[in-house]
Motif scaffolding. Structure first.
Motif, PDB file in Angstrom:
ATOM      1  N   ASP A 268       0.705  -1.344  -0.119  1.00 20.36           N
ATOM      2  CA  ASP A 268       0.017  -0.050  -0.024  1.00 20.36           C
ATOM      3  C   ASP A 268       0.848   1.296  -0.079  1.00 20.36           C
ATOM      4  N   SER A 270      -0.691   4.419  -0.101  1.00 23.70           N
ATOM      5  CA  SER A 270      -1.631   5.503   0.365  1.00 23.70           C
ATOM      6  C   SER A 270      -1.421   6.218   1.589  1.00 23.70           C
ATOM      7  N   TYR A 271      -0.629   5.607   2.515  1.00 23.61           N
ATOM      8  CA  TYR A 271      -0.394   6.465   3.891  1.00 23.61           C
ATOM      9  C   TYR A 271       0.750   5.917   4.606  1.00 23.61           C
ATOM     10  N   THR A 272       1.185   6.603   5.325  1.00 23.97           N
ATOM     11  CA  THR A 272       2.449   6.436   6.079  1.00 23.97           C
ATOM     12  C   THR A 272       2.582   5.893   7.479  1.00 23.97           C
ATOM     13  N   ILE A 273       3.253   4.843   7.709  1.00 19.74           N
ATOM     14  CA  ILE A 273       3.514   4.191   8.627  1.00 19.74           C
ATOM     15  C   ILE A 273       4.301   4.951   9.939  1.00 19.74           C
ATOM     16  N   GLU A 274       3.559   4.752  11.215  1.00 20.92           N
ATOM     17  CA  GLU A 274       4.065   5.501  12.509  1.00 20.92           C
ATOM     18  C   GLU A 274       5.371   5.107  12.661  1.00 20.92           C
ATOM     19  N   SER A 287       3.248  -4.987  12.381  1.00 17.73           N
ATOM     20  CA  SER A 287       2.274  -3.994  12.139  1.00 17.73           C
ATOM     21  C   SER A 287       1.137  -4.496  11.527  1.00 17.73           C
TER      22      SER A 287
END
Lengths: 455, 455
Positions: A268, A270-274, A287
């Motif tokens: 993916d 479309s978003y970033t991992i903390e 995760s």
């Protein structure tokens, strides 16, 4: 001297430039290489007597126009979205032009004016698109010239590692843009035709619907569906065909293992991992798995994705070190896809002596005089080294050959086009053969859609 | 008479209006209902002596401003993106305002001016968002007032069919917007916290990572993760919490069966299906399966998705008639999601006498004096009929109650806000209880994250 201007001296221009410089003596050519980096252009030419390196900023109108005006024909190896200004200058100064990129609508819109000025704007003349068009059209035209009716066309292409350098369990290394490999198949369902029915495969099933293909001397491969199988339906004259499928080639077993990453969500973008920077590869894997105070990341993953104890998929995951708790991601604000790319690069980067390999296969099913036939046409090209890669040869040589044939008046029909006419593909395929890019055709029993070859 | 203006007389305003009209005598209220459809507004009021229906075009500045100017307080039940002009008029004319919608950044930006003018702009005071905030904050504040330290907060909400009308294998009917049900979970990975770790679930696994919950008297339910579990982390004061999860409630087994549609690709809304209008339900199903001249659509699907011969999932699919070869889709240029919605509506539309049900449950894990505790707080609301649905009651009553309490000066703190302060939630929850919307709290053993409750 006839003057060829090449704009953009990137990774895929080595074979293109070498071909033109070798021909420069017999063909009386002078090659100007314009790149934003003068260093790069110089290093490629190595003081060749028939070549000149110039610094060329494509966004500087004067520089660009001057260079184009001074040439007899222009090759643009720029990224696809940068061709248009070059094309407009070519129109203004009356120069033909060659690119390996997909033809854009803006490019198409120049057709009428190009014809009026008797100019050839040849596009999609690299590998894929390029060699795929030419090698397919040759067989399609042959079949239709004999009076055959097309029933099936399947076409597969892949960039892989050469067999002699194939030393990992995935039978894969990055030979081109790794990011595209990680994102492959995303952005919409794959659509194709099977026996007259439209079929759709969503991303989450794409790597579980592969087809097996065999290439003589190279063994078995698999193909997963491209999104755009129907793109050339009308262009190839296949409007009434029953089966139309285009796919990407990998070694058998790659897709089933890759599907693990898809299912986990690791591809993916479309978003970033903390806290991605501080994460270990193991943290990253974890995760995507439920918390559990008692079970290992390994067992959680095996259970979640139902991986049997003795499944080779497991060995493939271990080989990539995704459970390593000391290797850190070291990428801030990274998406899952960016982190996965980084992990894969550890294992899938070509070593200095590694060679790449391009594989292409077309299947043509047709009916002639009431009987069904099938032709299989396959090409394998192996790179010489990391400069003259199979990718550079198969992308660059058709561009170079087309340029010279346009310059020499062997290709004359004007207009904005792709290489699907006999006038274009015949002489180019012939010369590609002389350069080792050879399609082997053979008749095979007509399969139609054969469920036995589906895994 | 105190004048309340209600803008937008949609599906969820029945209980809201009835509550205000009933109170109109004792509270000396006059209710003006403004809707783009005067007919609709009139039909709802049914000539009530304390009500007036007006035609109100929200895009007509004069009409809108006149109506707002003439009122003492304004309720906007418009779609969320239309609140802003109303809010600006309310600022200009010095009126407080109530909405059930998510607070927008534009709305937030009015906070300072609202405070300056001593106005209350209350948002997110419906069901979800709304009752979820209030019922959660009540328990959270209680725990923290005692000196407890929050460890875990999980919150689930769902709109379902009432048990006495639950007569299909999915234990589900559409009680709200069907399109949102089909698209649920799309648009990005679900992100949440489990025992201090960030966890991510991609769409393709969302319906296989459910949690089980039990509600006394109503049996077992399951929840799948919302995308936005962390949205209220800071707002609820939970910055250091270990587990934070928000989910959507379905009856047990729904998600495992729904996953079949996800895996097939039937929930995709990003492209249109060829010839969708003429397709049968069976053709639609088959378009996601490989062609095979010998096998049935049924067996292909069973094999592709590995559905055992005796799995209840199969009966659920049969119940929806997805293999029917005579029922036609009858939707031109439809996306898979639109077609699936149509198929589901055949089976999941509420019958005339059917009632809906709203279910909400929060879990609070905390530490107090070195010991770990857990509180479970649950609410079930069943609709009276298809006008006074559980959805209309739980959305409309908190809006109505808040409006009256602001008007009566029981809620006084000005500003753009959501109902998370004691001043707001205490009196409203109390009056909701009197109207049958009751949270039952009980102490349960502290689970933390208990793997036994995960399926």
């Amino acid at each position: 001297m006839r003057k060829i201007l090449l704009i953009g001296a990137g990774r895929s221009s080595s074979s293109l430039i070498t071909y033109l410089l070798q021909k420069s003596f017999s063909e009386n050519l002078h090659i100007t290489i314009g790149d934003v980096s003068l260093e790069l252009a110089k290093s490629i030419l190595q003081n060749h007597k028939n070549g000149t390196a110039i610094a060329l900023d494509i966004f500087n109108d004067e520089e660009r126009q001057q260079a184009i005006k001074n040439s007899d024909i222009v090759i643009s190896m720029l990224p696809a979205h940068l061709h248009l200004n070059v094309a407009k200058d070519c129109l203004n100064f009356g120069k033909s032009m060659v690119t390996a990129s997909y033809i854009s609508n803006e490019m198409k819109a120049l057709n009428e004016e190009a014809i009026k000025k008797n100019l050839i704007f040849m596009n999609e003349i690299g590998l894929d698109p390029g060699i795929d068009h030419m090698s397919a059209m040759k067989v399609l035209d042959n079949i239709r010239d004999k009076g055959g009716k097309m029933l099936l066309f399947e076409s597969f292409t892949g960039g892989l590692v050469a067999p002699e350098c194939d030393d990992n369990l995935w039978n894969y290394k990055f030979t081109w843009n790794p990011r595209n490999v990680v994102l492959a198949g995303q952005g919409g369902a794959a659509k194709f035709l099977q026996e007259g029915k439209y079929k759709y495969i969503p991303y989450q099933k794409l790597f579980r619907r592969t087809e097996i293909l065999t290439i003589d001397g190279y063994g078995k491969f698999e193909g997963y569906a491209n999104r755009d199988s129907l793109k050339y339906k009308s262009i190839y004259g296949l409007d009434n065909i029953l089966t139309l499928y285009r796919g990407t080639i990998r070694r058998v077993g790659y897709s089933r293992a890759w599907n693990i990453f898809v299912q986990l969500g690791m591809t993916d973008d479309s978003y970033t991992i903390e806290d991605s920077e501080q994460m270990s590869y193991r943290d990253f894997t974890n995760s995507f798995l439920a918390y559990n105070p008692n079970d290992s990341v390994e067992l959680k993953l095996r259970h979640y994705l139902k991986i049997d104890q003795d499944d080779i998929i497991w060995e493939k995951l271990l080989e990539l070190d995704i459970f390593n708790s000391t290797k850190k991601v070291k990428l801030a604000n990274a998406t899952p896809a960016q982190i996965l790319e980084k992990i894969l690069k550890d294992s899938w980067t070509l070593k200095e002596d590694d060679k790449d390999m391009i594989v292409m296969q077309h299947l043509f099913g047709y009916e002639l005089n009431g009987e069904k036939h099938q032709i299989e046409s396959s090409m394998v090209c192996i790179g010489d080294n990391q400069t003259y890669t199979a990718m550079a040869k198969t992308v660059g040589l058709p561009v170079a050959i087309a340029t010279l044939k346009i310059l020499n008046g062997e290709i004359t029909t004007p207009g904005v086009q792709i290489p699907i006419t006999k006038e274009v593909y015949k002489p180019i395929l012939k010369e590609l053969e002389e350069n080792g890019i050879i399609f082997k055709e053979k008749n095979v029993p007509y399969f139609g859609y054969n469920p036995d070859i589906i895994i």
